[in-house]
Design a protein around this motif. Structure first.
Motif, PDB file in Angstrom:
ATOM      1  N   VAL A  57       0.871  -1.177   0.000  1.00  0.00           N
ATOM      2  CA  VAL A  57       0.000   0.000   0.000  1.00  0.00           C
ATOM      3  C   VAL A  57       0.903   1.220   0.000  1.00  0.00           C
ATOM      4  O   VAL A  57       2.055   1.167   0.432  1.00  0.00           O
ATOM      5  CB  VAL A  57      -0.957   0.022   1.213  1.00  0.00           C
ATOM      6  N   THR A  66      -4.959   5.846  -4.161  1.00  0.00           N
ATOM      7  CA  THR A  66      -5.167   5.588  -2.733  1.00  0.00           C
ATOM      8  C   THR A  66      -6.117   6.608  -2.123  1.00  0.00           C
ATOM      9  O   THR A  66      -7.016   6.258  -1.346  1.00  0.00           O
ATOM     10  CB  THR A  66      -3.814   5.619  -1.982  1.00  0.00           C
ATOM     11  N   ASN A 118      -9.686   5.673  -0.419  1.00  0.00           N
ATOM     12  CA  ASN A 118      -9.929   6.047   0.975  1.00  0.00           C
ATOM     13  C   ASN A 118     -11.132   6.969   1.126  1.00  0.00           C
ATOM     14  O   ASN A 118     -11.816   6.957   2.153  1.00  0.00           O
ATOM     15  CB  ASN A 118      -8.683   6.724   1.566  1.00  0.00           C
ATOM     16  N   THR A 177      -8.398  -0.818   1.868  1.00  0.00           N
ATOM     17  CA  THR A 177      -7.026  -0.408   1.594  1.00  0.00           C
ATOM     18  C   THR A 177      -6.606  -0.973   0.249  1.00  0.00           C
ATOM     19  O   THR A 177      -6.520  -2.192   0.082  1.00  0.00           O
ATOM     20  CB  THR A 177      -6.066  -0.924   2.680  1.00  0.00           C
TER      21      THR A 177
END
Length: 705
Positions: free
Chosen positions: A165, A334, A338, A344
């Motif tokens: 990640v 990302t 989010n 994730t």
């Protein structure tokens, strides 16, 4: 070296003509390549080939001790033998370099067994004529999506920290995840020219459940129109320097601040490129590129979230050339994920390289029948740059990413006694996140390098070229350490274990398979002479004194029978530092049995069993153990696991939770680590754990040594 020649007049693509390829760095072991596969996308080519690698291994063989042994007789002999193993190579490069690479392969190809090259990807048709003419191999096209999914499954299964990640403002932006042994089901969002969204339920069951025409090609195409920049990487560079708020209309531009009633912050994008319609000014290339990147990334992120929710999938992987390890694309994806969900998003490091993998059809090399391990000595790091060739080429920012994987002798599986395999993390400290520990251990390994080189040379006194090979090892490993100082995430999760394993791989690369073999031989010979005296002394002790003496003995580096009903003693399959290997332990135990009726009876009655752990590391990953060991542990209903040594019980597995009783033992032999743990140098760790609700009882023990 091979340099690129002319432009092919029969093709419409533009190719770079100045690249020079060093064979030791990119197309390694090409002379022994047997089969090829290639995946050609809109901008990147991924080449895979299978080769055989010849290298030296240290073998031990017991001497004939039927006659009475003389005082100076050795326990066993050590011989250096040649061994041939299988290796998979993956190289990823921009399509602009494809003609150069094909020329290089043609010039260095010697032992290929095939007349066919398996090909997939949209570019397979475009470059078909060029490939066939350059290599003299027939192009056999395969289904792109099948290759992609099988390749993704393969790397997720065989490289435990393949997925990461991205956290932009963290000390280390890349945070690698331990892959759940059961990788299914998951959602794969492949962002190439367009977007394909695939639900993967098992090895052979997957379905494309959606997609979009707005993808990487859209970013590239619109970006080229807006900025007149033709290269994808240069477009991303522009985006990384831009301020999208100069072009995008934000919530605060409409409402003067946040829109609290709907939970919208003032900095949220209300309209991509919204200001360009009303503002009477020119916008910079950087700002337009950044706005475009946000627009496309947000669209893809929301689409992925909706499909994940619809199909109740918690694991979402992103791949494709749009990602490519670029921080700016990963950050925008990302952020989007989010915002729309609590999931994730993860990205496999090298799904693209593996997409051509399973076209190597013959059963003798079929990857899923074996366990495979990454060869750190031959793999490039995440976000690697081109080899140091010439300034003009570096300016073009071309990249060549390499991955090598070696076929392991034994199939590796989880230890059945892990309490929760999905949450098991072998390593105690993640050095990518702990900057202080990272700096110390990198310094420690670099300081120890001279000693390792001397030990390697001393292990081969009859080989005059050993000093030259050892110096090459020093240069390669030092380069790896220097890379990790700049990019701690370069080779995946950075731990003490990975530093040790990388060093072992580099030693093997230069034919130093077991630098400590003669030291172990000498110490085993000496220990054997004192064995009977030591056992006699133990037998004379009281029960309490005996237990204390046994603990001291284990911590001193010896292993004794703890009075368990049965013992399974697991040792390394291959050499690592001065740790005993299974081959050495088999010979040593055989000699001990000849002088000790208790040990002889234990072996004869199958109460003392010696097995391989499947590891060739000073540390221990309980999620990758020899399949035979796992079977023995299950069949014998083992209910005590003893893990001994700093590498196995401290650097790894200190926090490992097992479903049975466990004992972790080590002497802290490093002053910095002792201080970090709140103790002193040579302090003893003796950690006994009982799972909640499990009573103590007589046990069958399993001890990795």
């Amino acid at each position: 070296m091979a340099e690129c020649g002319r432009v092919d007049s029969n093709t419409s693509h533009t190719m770079d003509k100045s690249i020079t390829l060093p064979p030791d760095e990119i197309f390694r072991n090409l002379e022994n390549a047997k089969r090829f596969a290639i995946d050609i996308g809109g901008s990147l080519t991924k080449l895979a080939y299978y080769s055989t690698v010849q290298h030296k291994v240290a073998k031990v063989r017991s001497f004939d001790h039927t006659a009475k042994a003389a005082a100076g007789d050795k326990l066993y002999e050590i011989s250096m033998q040649e061994e041939v193993t299988a290796r998979l190579h993956f190289i990823k490069f921009e399509n602009a370099y494809i003609e150069t690479c094909l020329d290089f392969i043609k010039d260095h190809l010697v032992n290929t067994e095939t007349k066919v090259i398996k090909a997939t990807g949209g570019g397979a048709h475009k470059f078909k004529e060029l490939i066939e003419r350059k290599l003299g191999l027939k192009v056999d096209k395969e289904d792109e999506m099948t290759c992609l999914i099988k390749g993704c499954n393969f790397v997720l299964k065989n490289i435990p920290h393949e997925a990461f990640v991205y956290a932009k403002h963290a000390d280390s932006e890349f945070r690698f995840q331990t892959t759940n042994p059961d990788i299914f089901p998951y959602l794969l969002v492949n962002i190439g020219s367009g977007v394909s969204i695939v639900k993967v339920e098992s090895e052979d069951k997957f379905e494309r459940i959606g997609g979009s025409s707005i993808g990487g090609g859209t970013f590239w195409g619109l970006g080229a129109l807006l900025t007149k920049t033709k290269r994808f990487d240069e477009l991303l560079q522009l985006a990384s320097k831009g301020q999208h708020a100069s072009v995008d209309m934000l919530v605060k531009d409409i409402y003067g601040g946040s829109y609290g009633y709907l939970g919208l912050t003032g900095d949220l994008i209300a309209s991509s490129f919204g200001k360009s319609a009303t503002a009477d000014k020119d916008f910079s290339k950087e700002d337009m590129a950044k706005s475009l990147l946000h627009m496309i990334s947000n669209d893809i992120g929301q689409l992925a979230c909706l499909y994940a929710k619809l199909h109740n999938l918690s694991r979402v992987y992103f791949g494709g050339f749009f990602i490519r390890g670029h921080p700016v694309t990963m950050h925008t994806i990302t952020y989007s994920i989010n915002f729309f969900t609590k999931a994730t998003p993860s990205s496999p490091r090298r799904t693209g390289a593996a997409s051509a993998l399973l076209q190597l059809q013959p059963q003798s090399v079929y990857p899923n029948q074996y366990s495979w391990g990454e060869n750190y000595a031959g793999s490039s790091g995440l976000m690697s740059v081109s080899p140091d060739m010439n300034p003009m080429q570096r300016a073009r920012s071309g990249t060549f990413d390499m991955l090598e994987m070696d076929r392991l002798e034994r199939q590796l599986v989880n230890l059945p006694l892990l309490q929760d395999p999905s949450s098991y993390i072998p390593d105690t400290v993640d050095l990518t996140e702990d900057a202080l520990a990272r700096e110390y251990w990198l310094y420690c390994f670099e300081e120890a390098l001279d000693g390792v080189v001397k030990r390697a040379v001393a292990s081969q006194p009859d080989m005059p070229e050993a000093a030259l090979r050892a110096e090459k090892f020093r240069q390669k490993y030092r380069h790896k350490l220097q890379t990790l100082r700049q990019q701690p995430f370069a080779y995946g999760s950075l731990t003490v274990r990975s530093l040790l394993d990388t060093r072992e791989h580099c030693l093997n690369e230069f034919n130093f398979p077991d630098p400590y073999s003669k030291i172990k031989q000498r110490e085993n010979d000496i220990a054997l002479k004192y064995y009977q005296k030591a056992v006699k002394s133990l037998d004379e002790l009281s029960w309490e004194e005996k237990q204390f003496a046994l603990v001291q003995g284990v911590l001193a580096g010896n292993v004794f029978d703890w009075g368990a009903k049965a013992v399974v003693l697991a040792s390394n399959s291959g050499p690592a530092l001065n740790d005993v290997t299974n081959g050495e332990l088999q010979i040593l135990t055989e000699r001990i049995a000849a002088m000790d009726p208790v040990i002889e009876a234990g072996l004869r009655e199958d109460r003392l069993l010696l097995v391989q752990s499947g590891s060739s590391s000073p540390c221990l990953d309980l999620s990758r153990l020899d399949k035979v060991l796992a079977m023995v542990v299950r069949e014998r209903q083992t209910d005590l696991v003893i893990i001994e040594g700093m590498g196995r019980a401290i650097h790894t597995n200190y926090y490992a939770m097992l479903s049975c009783e466990s004992l972790k033992m080590a002497v802290i032999k490093n002053s910095w680590l002792a201080d970090r743990l709140g103790g002193k140098l040579f302090s003893v760790v003796f950690k006994y754990e009982v799972p909640a609700g499990k009573p103590n009882k007589d046990c069958g023990a399993f001890s990795p040594s």
